[in-house]
Design a protein around this motif. Structure first.
Motif, PDB file in Angstrom:
ATOM      1  N   ARG A   9      21.081   9.197  13.466  1.00  0.00           N
ATOM      2  CA  ARG A   9      20.022   9.242  14.257  1.00  0.00           C
ATOM      3  C   ARG A   9      18.801  10.318  14.110  1.00  0.00           C
ATOM      4  O   ARG A   9      18.432  11.334  14.373  1.00  0.00           O
ATOM      5  CB  ARG A   9      20.220  10.250  15.369  1.00  0.00           C
ATOM      6  N   ALA A  10      19.866  11.255  12.896  1.00  0.00           N
ATOM      7  CA  ALA A  10      18.772  12.820  12.328  1.00  0.00           C
ATOM      8  C   ALA A  10      18.005  12.034  10.972  1.00  0.00           C
ATOM      9  O   ALA A  10      17.013  12.821  11.130  1.00  0.00           O
ATOM     10  CB  ALA A  10      20.205  13.708  11.732  1.00  0.00           C
ATOM     11  N   LEU A  11      18.093  11.258  10.709  1.00  0.00           N
ATOM     12  CA  LEU A  11      17.488  10.098   9.340  1.00  0.00           C
ATOM     13  C   LEU A  11      15.938   9.831   9.853  1.00  0.00           C
ATOM     14  O   LEU A  11      15.085  10.151   9.721  1.00  0.00           O
ATOM     15  CB  LEU A  11      18.196   9.123   8.602  1.00  0.00           C
TER      16      LEU A  11
ATOM     17  N   PHE B 143      14.196   7.498  15.698  1.00  0.00           N
ATOM     18  CA  PHE B 143      13.039   7.097  16.641  1.00  0.00           C
ATOM     19  C   PHE B 143      13.935   5.784  17.036  1.00  0.00           C
ATOM     20  O   PHE B 143      13.629   4.898  17.268  1.00  0.00           O
ATOM     21  CB  PHE B 143      11.259   7.117  15.989  1.00  0.00           C
ATOM     22  N   ASP B 144      15.027   5.435  15.822  1.00  0.00           N
ATOM     23  CA  ASP B 144      14.814   4.351  15.847  1.00  0.00           C
ATOM     24  C   ASP B 144      16.264   4.549  17.127  1.00  0.00           C
ATOM     25  O   ASP B 144      17.040   5.086  17.268  1.00  0.00           O
ATOM     26  CB  ASP B 144      16.374   3.970  14.474  1.00  0.00           C
ATOM     27  N   PRO B 145      16.871   2.880  18.006  1.00  0.00           N
ATOM     28  CA  PRO B 145      17.279   2.854  18.883  1.00  0.00           C
ATOM     29  C   PRO B 145      18.044   2.517  18.647  1.00  0.00           C
ATOM     30  O   PRO B 145      19.261   2.544  19.746  1.00  0.00           O
ATOM     31  CB  PRO B 145      16.232   2.014  20.401  1.00  0.00           C
TER      32      PRO B 145
ATOM     33  N   GLN C 108       0.736  -0.810  -0.179  1.00  0.00           N
ATOM     34  CA  GLN C 108      -0.164   0.234  -0.055  1.00  0.00           C
ATOM     35  C   GLN C 108       0.747   1.484   0.104  1.00  0.00           C
ATOM     36  O   GLN C 108       0.208   1.891  -0.182  1.00  0.00           O
ATOM     37  CB  GLN C 108      -1.087   0.196   1.503  1.00  0.00           C
ATOM     38  N   GLY C 109       2.394   1.048  -0.076  1.00  0.00           N
ATOM     39  CA  GLY C 109       2.744   1.832  -0.364  1.00  0.00           C
ATOM     40  C   GLY C 109       3.524   2.336   1.454  1.00  0.00           C
ATOM     41  O   GLY C 109       3.762   4.016   1.413  1.00  0.00           O
ATOM     42  N   GLN C 110       3.365   2.424   2.443  1.00  0.00           N
ATOM     43  CA  GLN C 110       3.122   2.585   3.783  1.00  0.00           C
ATOM     44  C   GLN C 110       4.719   1.444   4.328  1.00  0.00           C
ATOM     45  O   GLN C 110       5.371   0.816   4.001  1.00  0.00           O
ATOM     46  CB  GLN C 110       2.016   1.775   4.669  1.00  0.00           C
ATOM     47  N   LEU C 111       5.519   3.071   4.477  1.00  0.00           N
ATOM     48  CA  LEU C 111       6.897   2.214   4.950  1.00  0.00           C
ATOM     49  C   LEU C 111       6.616   1.812   6.111  1.00  0.00           C
ATOM     50  O   LEU C 111       6.223   1.802   7.460  1.00  0.00           O
ATOM     51  CB  LEU C 111       7.869   3.464   5.496  1.00  0.00           C
ATOM     52  N   VAL C 112       7.550   0.641   5.978  1.00  0.00           N
ATOM     53  CA  VAL C 112       7.712  -0.684   7.703  1.00  0.00           C
ATOM     54  C   VAL C 112       9.068  -0.364   8.083  1.00  0.00           C
ATOM     55  O   VAL C 112      10.166  -0.334   7.341  1.00  0.00           O
ATOM     56  CB  VAL C 112       7.193  -1.720   7.189  1.00  0.00           C
ATOM     57  N   HIS C 113       9.338  -0.293   9.322  1.00  0.00           N
ATOM     58  CA  HIS C 113      10.284   0.369  10.092  1.00  0.00           C
ATOM     59  C   HIS C 113       9.820  -0.413  11.789  1.00  0.00           C
ATOM     60  O   HIS C 113       9.585  -0.192  12.596  1.00  0.00           O
ATOM     61  CB  HIS C 113      10.450   1.644  10.890  1.00  0.00           C
ATOM     62  N   ASN C 114      11.094  -1.413  11.139  1.00  0.00           N
ATOM     63  CA  ASN C 114      10.964  -2.963  12.410  1.00  0.00           C
ATOM     64  C   ASN C 114      12.558  -2.440  13.403  1.00  0.00           C
ATOM     65  O   ASN C 114      13.769  -2.228  12.139  1.00  0.00           O
ATOM     66  CB  ASN C 114      11.131  -3.580  12.504  1.00  0.00           C
ATOM     67  N   HIS C 115      12.537  -2.937  14.715  1.00  0.00           N
ATOM     68  CA  HIS C 115      13.907  -2.767  15.551  1.00  0.00           C
ATOM     69  C   HIS C 115      13.797  -3.389  16.032  1.00  0.00           C
ATOM     70  O   HIS C 115      12.457  -3.924  16.757  1.00  0.00           O
ATOM     71  CB  HIS C 115      13.935  -1.362  15.969  1.00  0.00           C
ATOM     72  N   ALA C 116      14.715  -4.785  16.514  1.00  0.00           N
ATOM     73  CA  ALA C 116      14.724  -5.213  17.566  1.00  0.00           C
ATOM     74  C   ALA C 116      16.128  -5.362  18.245  1.00  0.00           C
ATOM     75  O   ALA C 116      17.349  -5.277  17.360  1.00  0.00           O
ATOM     76  CB  ALA C 116      15.555  -7.105  16.635  1.00  0.00           C
TER      77      ALA C 116
END
Length: 542
Positions: free
Chosen positions: A242-244, A247-249, A192-200
């Motif tokens: 971090r600037a890009l 919210f990524d840890p 659907q064109g939505q960005l998926v951002h996952n973090h483990a």
């Protein structure tokens, strides 16, 4: 000497176990001058305690005197080799007493990797320690590579096994974290064109979805891939990362791998901490996983597009409305197979003909876009033959000839029910399909089992069987997707379906909903249910 060989021969930490303080001092001095760090122990128990101490770094080589006050050096060696925590540790025996061939044989047989007699030449001693270091480091490197290849294999299987974009995101993120034994972040676009951002946060952590700027993929690939295909590895400083992605840890500098397998398609991006991928081998391993992920994502995206197209095509082949016939009520339910199943060829038809109201339900054998296309062809031909006034079994014969000529090798099941004007009788012609279920107004329920061969076999079809149908009777036509269960005999499934119709709602629409909820959940095949009530929905039903 290459970099790996130099690293393998570099000084390390050596455990020296010798009860003679002078000998221990001499060996320690030689090792220290050679750049090694030394841990000393005066007996076997003390040496084993140093190896078992929690939190302390393990030595890479153990030099053990054979004659110790509390146990022999042979026993110490055996205990070291028996413990999985220290089994890899090379053991070098030294002795000024046990110097004959039998002693050497016993020591080496009980696990030692080398045996030196005293007095020892310092250069030979240091060379032996260096050889033991080379051996243990090469062995550990090989074991580590084996584990990493196993993790890569498992992670690759997991991304290829993903059946949707949610499970793909979890598999890619978990796979990268497990492979690199570190935190991992993945970024890609959903259909659907939505960005998926996952973090483990680590190998055993459950990946979490996180927000990200919509344009982040364009920014990450602008200077690397652009719109081209391929795979690119880049290093990004921590403050820039971090600037890009605020919210990524991920902490510190990162290594980003970006892959695209088809031109101008959205890429897959996987990032890990730079310290987890600081060697060429580690980066190449991560590249393999990201490339596999990009291939799996493209296959999943292509399948999703083709499946959506086939579903749309399939729906165009079905009636857009049911005929309105005085004195009767009609209801239909059609549920395509799950998003992960192939397109099927289930279809239904209801139309008013010169001979009465004709109902039909069928299934093209197989699951593919071809099956859906043949379904449309058969349905349109069925309408044409029926409108010409042919009786049901003649319609089947003509469809059989058409299918054998245009689609040799394909077979179709089809059941036709013709309701005479006035609704007093029904004519049933069945070409290998599940029999229709007749629900009497008196509460009876029976399948009408008469049938002929499948369409496409070019075999003769018997005339339609005529059955009386009193006012208030209901007729149900279904496809096998509604009742078929892999672990259950079809006759048992049909009996359960029949019993459910007897105890279910009398009103036609409510009955269809009831049956679909009872039998139609979590099925991997298309489901069609066509229902008729004689006498109309408002007429009293006994």
């Amino acid at each position: 000497m290459n970099t790996t060989a130099q690293s393998d021969s570099a000084p390390g930490t050596v455990l020296v176990i010798d009860d003679d303080e002078t000998n221990r001092y001499i060996l320690t001095s030689w090792l220290t001058r050679g750049g090694h760090k030394v841990l000393g122990a005066a007996d076997g128990a003390q040496g084993l305690a140093l190896l078992a101490a929690p939190g302390s770094p393990l030595p890479e080589v153990a030099v053990i005197d054979v004659q110790l006050p509390d146990m022999t050096g042979f026993e110490v060696c055996e205990r070291i080799k028996a413990d999985p925590h220290t089994a890899y540790l090379p053991v070098i025996h030294v002795s000024a007493v046990a110097v004959n061939t039998e002693d050497h044989t016993e020591g080496l047989s009980r696990g030692a990797d080398a045996y030196l007699d005293q007095p020892i030449d310092p250069n030979e001693f240091l060379a032996t320690v260096t050889a033991a270091l080379r051996y243990t480091r090469a062995r550990r490197r090989a074991e580590h590579l084996t584990l990493r290849l196993a993790a890569l294999n498992q992670a690759t299987l997991d991304v290829y096994r993903a059946v949707d974009f949610h499970s793909f995101g979890l598999a890619a993120t978990t796979g990268a974290a497990s492979l690199m034994t570190s935190p991992a972040t993945t970024l890609f676009l959903s259909p659907q064109g939505q960005l998926v951002h996952n973090h483990a946060s680590g190998p055993d952590a459950v990946p979490l979805p996180l927000p990200a700027p919509p344009e982040i993929l364009d920014r990450l690939t602008a200077t690397a891939l652009g719109g081209d295909t391929g795979i690119v590895v880049s290093s990004i400083r921590g403050e820039q990362w971090r600037a890009l992605l605020p919210f990524d840890p991920m902490k510190g500098d990162v290594v980003l791998v970006t892959a695209r397998t088809k031109g101008n398609r959205p890429p897959v991006c996987v990032a890990v901490p730079a310290v987890a991928a600081n060697t060429t081998g580690e980066r190449e391993t991560l590249q393999h996983l990201v490339n596999a992920s990009a291939l799996a994502l493209e296959a999943l995206r292509t399948y999703n597009e083709e499946h959506s197209l086939a579903l749309a095509l399939q729906r165009t082949f079905l009636p857009d409305r049911l005929p309105s016939e005085p004195g009767t009520a009609l209801a239909v339910r059609y549920r395509p197979a799950s998003d992960h199943a192939e397109i099927g060829g289930d279809f239904y038809e209801a139309l008013q003909t010169p001979e009465g109201l004709l109902l039909a339900i069928g299934d093209v054998v197989g699951h593919s876009l071809v099956a859906a296309t043949v379904m449309g062809e058969i349905r349109h031909a069925l309408r044409a033959y029926a409108m010409e006034g042919h009786p049901p079994h003649r319609v089947l014969e003509q469809l059989d000839a058409l299918l054998a000529h245009t689609r040799p090798g394909l077979t179709v099941t089809l059941c036709i029910v013709l309701v005479e004007p006035g609704g007093g009788r029904i004519h049933v012609a069945n070409a290998g399909h599940i029999p229709p279920l007749l629900l009497g107004s008196d509460g009876s329920a029976e399948f009408l089992p008469e049938h002929g061969p499948l369409l496409g076999l070019q075999l003769p079809h018997p005339p339609a069987h005529v059955h009386p149908a009193a006012p208030g009777a209901r007729i149900l036509l279904i496809t096998d997707g509604l009742v078929e269960v892999r672990t259950q005999d079809l006759d048992e499934s049909l009996a359960a379906f029949r019993d459910a119709t007897v105890s279910g709602p009398r009103e036609l629409e409510a009955l269809c909903d009831f049956l679909l909820s009872r039998f139609g959940e979590n099925k991997e095949d298309d489901i069609a249910l066509l229902a008729l009530q004689l006498g109309g929905p408002s007429d009293p039903v006994a």
